[in-house]
Scaffold this motif. Structure first.
Motif, PDB file in Angstrom:
ATOM      1  N   PHE A 160      -3.201  70.298  90.685  1.00 17.10           N
ATOM      2  CA  PHE A 160      -2.759  69.066  90.023  1.00 17.10           C
ATOM      3  C   PHE A 160      -2.031  69.320  88.709  1.00 17.10           C
ATOM      4  N   PHE A 161      -2.350  70.414  88.029  1.00 17.16           N
ATOM      5  CA  PHE A 161      -1.795  70.595  86.695  1.00 17.16           C
ATOM      6  C   PHE A 161      -0.845  71.777  86.544  1.00 17.16           C
ATOM      7  N   PHE A 162      -0.956  72.797  87.368  1.00 16.91           N
ATOM      8  CA  PHE A 162      -0.148  73.989  87.150  1.00 16.91           C
ATOM      9  C   PHE A 162       0.857  74.274  88.254  1.00 16.91           C
ATOM     10  N   LYS A 163       0.639  73.749  89.425  1.00 17.84           N
ATOM     11  CA  LYS A 163       1.568  73.987  90.523  1.00 17.84           C
ATOM     12  C   LYS A 163       2.717  72.989  90.430  1.00 17.84           C
ATOM     13  N   VAL A 164       3.914  73.522  90.383  1.00 14.23           N
ATOM     14  CA  VAL A 164       5.104  72.663  90.321  1.00 14.23           C
ATOM     15  C   VAL A 164       5.401  72.165  91.731  1.00 14.23           C
ATOM     16  N   PRO A 165       5.481  70.848  91.920  1.00 13.65           N
ATOM     17  CA  PRO A 165       5.757  70.328  93.264  1.00 13.65           C
ATOM     18  C   PRO A 165       7.161  70.687  93.730  1.00 13.65           C
ATOM     19  N   ASN A 166       7.319  70.868  95.017  1.00 16.33           N
ATOM     20  CA  ASN A 166       8.603  71.203  95.611  1.00 16.33           C
ATOM     21  C   ASN A 166       9.212  69.929  96.195  1.00 16.33           C
ATOM     22  N   PRO A 167      10.197  69.332  95.501  1.00 15.21           N
ATOM     23  CA  PRO A 167      10.749  68.074  95.999  1.00 15.21           C
ATOM     24  C   PRO A 167      11.541  68.212  97.300  1.00 15.21           C
ATOM     25  N   LYS A 168      12.063  69.399  97.592  1.00 12.71           N
ATOM     26  CA  LYS A 168      12.843  69.591  98.816  1.00 12.71           C
ATOM     27  C   LYS A 168      11.998  70.321  99.849  1.00 12.71           C
ATOM     28  N   SER A 169      10.891  69.733 100.165  1.00 14.04           N
ATOM     29  CA  SER A 169       9.996  70.327 101.137  1.00 14.04           C
ATOM     30  C   SER A 169      10.566  70.162 102.534  1.00 14.04           C
ATOM     31  N   GLU A 170      10.281  71.132 103.392  1.00 13.78           N
ATOM     32  CA  GLU A 170      10.723  71.039 104.778  1.00 13.78           C
ATOM     33  C   GLU A 170       9.949  69.947 105.506  1.00 13.78           C
ATOM     34  N   TRP A 171       8.791  69.622 105.003  1.00 12.73           N
ATOM     35  CA  TRP A 171       7.952  68.579 105.595  1.00 12.73           C
ATOM     36  C   TRP A 171       8.247  67.285 104.867  1.00 12.73           C
ATOM     37  N   SER A 172       9.121  66.508 105.368  1.00 12.96           N
ATOM     38  CA  SER A 172       9.450  65.252 104.697  1.00 12.96           C
ATOM     39  C   SER A 172       8.736  64.086 105.380  1.00 12.96           C
ATOM     40  N   ILE A 173       7.426  64.210 105.513  1.00 17.07           N
ATOM     41  CA  ILE A 173       6.629  63.153 106.114  1.00 17.07           C
ATOM     42  C   ILE A 173       6.366  62.098 105.043  1.00 17.07           C
TER      43      ILE A 173
END
Length: 139
Positions: A23-36
């Motif tokens: 929740f605090f240190f992992k940067v989210p990947n906005p261009k994920s291959e899983w676009s569910i």
């Protein structure tokens, strides 16, 4: 004062630390291959459900009175809901994260659902097995 057995609580403690990191240190990947659509809600539901399930199961294994275990389980559900609220609030102020009220709602549903599932597993699977084993050992 009740003595705490830590071994049954390790899965829940580990998951708590893992979620804190995510929740605090992992940067989210906005261009994920899983676009569910709304996949993040499913993840939140699963995380908080698993968190309270493991805490419920770990608390059940403590050698405390029934009332102490039940009260501690309910306190853990409340603590997980508060944890969900705090994580969403803090994420609102982190540049690469965003706090979301709907995530908090799903966190709460997951926490309550994990508790209910844990109690059902304890009541219908664990306790009957313990009683069968107790009968076998006494005969």
């Amino acid at each position: 004062m009740n003595k705490i057995l830590w071994k049954p609580l390790w899965p829940a403690v580990f998951l708590s630390l893992l979620t804190f990191y995510a929740f605090f240190f992992k940067v989210p990947n906005p261009k994920s291959e899983w676009s569910i659509p709304h996949m993040d809600k499913v993840v939140h539901l699963g995380i908080f459900g698993a968190l309270t399930f493991f805490y419920t199961f770990g608390i059940f294994q403590q050698h405390w009175s029934h009332k102490s275990r039940r009260n501690t389980m309910l306190l853990m559900v409340f603590a997980c809901v508060v944890y969900g609220a705090i994580t969403e609030l803090i994420q609102h102020f982190i540049p690469y994260r965003s706090g979301d009220v709907y995530d908090f709602v799903v966190d709460t549903i997951g926490a309550v659902g994990g508790y209910v599932l844990g109690r059902l597993v304890i009541h219908f699977i664990v306790v009957p097995r313990l009683e069968r084993n107790k009968k076998k050992s006494s005969t």
